[in-house]
Scaffold this motif. Structure first.
Motif, PDB file in Angstrom:
ATOM      1  N   GLU A   1      -5.573  -6.619  -3.408  1.00  0.00           N
ATOM      2  CA  GLU A   1      -5.233  -6.789  -1.996  1.00  0.00           C
ATOM      3  C   GLU A   1      -4.296  -5.650  -1.627  1.00  0.00           C
ATOM      4  O   GLU A   1      -3.231  -5.494  -2.236  1.00  0.00           O
ATOM      5  N   LEU A   2      -4.712  -4.836  -0.670  1.00  0.00           N
ATOM      6  CA  LEU A   2      -3.896  -3.706  -0.236  1.00  0.00           C
ATOM      7  C   LEU A   2      -3.170  -4.106   1.038  1.00  0.00           C
ATOM      8  O   LEU A   2      -3.780  -4.187   2.100  1.00  0.00           O
ATOM      9  N   PRO A   3      -1.884  -4.375   0.961  1.00  0.00           N
ATOM     10  CA  PRO A   3      -1.153  -4.805   2.152  1.00  0.00           C
ATOM     11  C   PRO A   3      -0.933  -3.645   3.121  1.00  0.00           C
ATOM     12  O   PRO A   3      -0.860  -2.487   2.720  1.00  0.00           O
ATOM     13  N   ALA A   4      -0.841  -3.984   4.385  1.00  0.00           N
ATOM     14  CA  ALA A   4      -0.581  -2.979   5.422  1.00  0.00           C
ATOM     15  C   ALA A   4       0.920  -2.758   5.543  1.00  0.00           C
ATOM     16  O   ALA A   4       1.723  -3.608   5.178  1.00  0.00           O
TER      17      ALA A   4
ATOM     18  N   VAL B   1       4.578  -3.616  -0.065  1.00  0.00           N
ATOM     19  CA  VAL B   1       3.597  -2.556  -0.330  1.00  0.00           C
ATOM     20  C   VAL B   1       3.933  -1.847  -1.642  1.00  0.00           C
ATOM     21  O   VAL B   1       3.048  -1.589  -2.462  1.00  0.00           O
ATOM     22  N   SER B   2       5.193  -1.564  -1.866  1.00  0.00           N
ATOM     23  CA  SER B   2       5.601  -0.909  -3.110  1.00  0.00           C
ATOM     24  C   SER B   2       5.243  -1.760  -4.327  1.00  0.00           C
ATOM     25  O   SER B   2       4.741  -1.244  -5.333  1.00  0.00           O
ATOM     26  N   ARG B   3       5.466  -3.067  -4.237  1.00  0.00           N
ATOM     27  CA  ARG B   3       5.119  -3.968  -5.345  1.00  0.00           C
ATOM     28  C   ARG B   3       3.609  -3.959  -5.596  1.00  0.00           C
ATOM     29  O   ARG B   3       3.152  -3.904  -6.734  1.00  0.00           O
ATOM     30  N   ALA B   4       2.831  -4.010  -4.518  1.00  0.00           N
ATOM     31  CA  ALA B   4       1.372  -4.022  -4.653  1.00  0.00           C
ATOM     32  C   ALA B   4       0.879  -2.721  -5.280  1.00  0.00           C
ATOM     33  O   ALA B   4      -0.013  -2.734  -6.138  1.00  0.00           O
ATOM     34  N   ILE B   5       1.451  -1.605  -4.884  1.00  0.00           N
ATOM     35  CA  ILE B   5       1.045  -0.307  -5.438  1.00  0.00           C
ATOM     36  C   ILE B   5       1.382  -0.234  -6.922  1.00  0.00           C
ATOM     37  O   ILE B   5       0.575   0.214  -7.734  1.00  0.00           O
ATOM     38  N   ARG B   6       2.577  -0.679  -7.280  1.00  0.00           N
ATOM     39  CA  ARG B   6       2.967  -0.658  -8.696  1.00  0.00           C
ATOM     40  C   ARG B   6       2.048  -1.544  -9.535  1.00  0.00           C
ATOM     41  O   ARG B   6       1.591  -1.156 -10.610  1.00  0.00           O
TER      42      ARG B   6
END
Length: 86
Positions: free
Chosen positions: A57-60, A66-71
């Protein structure tokens, strides 16, 4: 045109005679508000479609979520990619 408008018009390669209008609170115009809603929907749909092949899931937006999702994405995907290196 202000200098900023002229640069933007040139970058957009607007046809001769087309007018570029820049103003604050553009969403007061119903056409601008509708375009904004449609653009946001397309953006969010695009994020969902881009993440699906990876099961992510790529948050907007920006910031901590967003940083947590990317990591998390990088931990999983980079580790998987390294297994493919001969």
């Amino acid at each position: 045109f202000t200098p900023a408008q002229a640069r933007l018009a040139k970058a957009l390669a607007l046809p001769r005679g087309m007018r570029l209008e820049m103003r604050t609170k553009g969403e007061r115009d119903v056409a601008v508000a509708a375009a904004s809603v449609l653009a946001r929907a397309a953006f969010v749909r695009g994020l969902r479609e881009q993440g699906q092949p990876f099961g992510a899931e790529l948050p907007a937006g920006a910031g901590a979520p967003v940083s947590r999702a990317i990591r998390a994405f990088a931990r999983v995907r980079v580790a998987a990619a390294l297994l493919l290196v001969p």
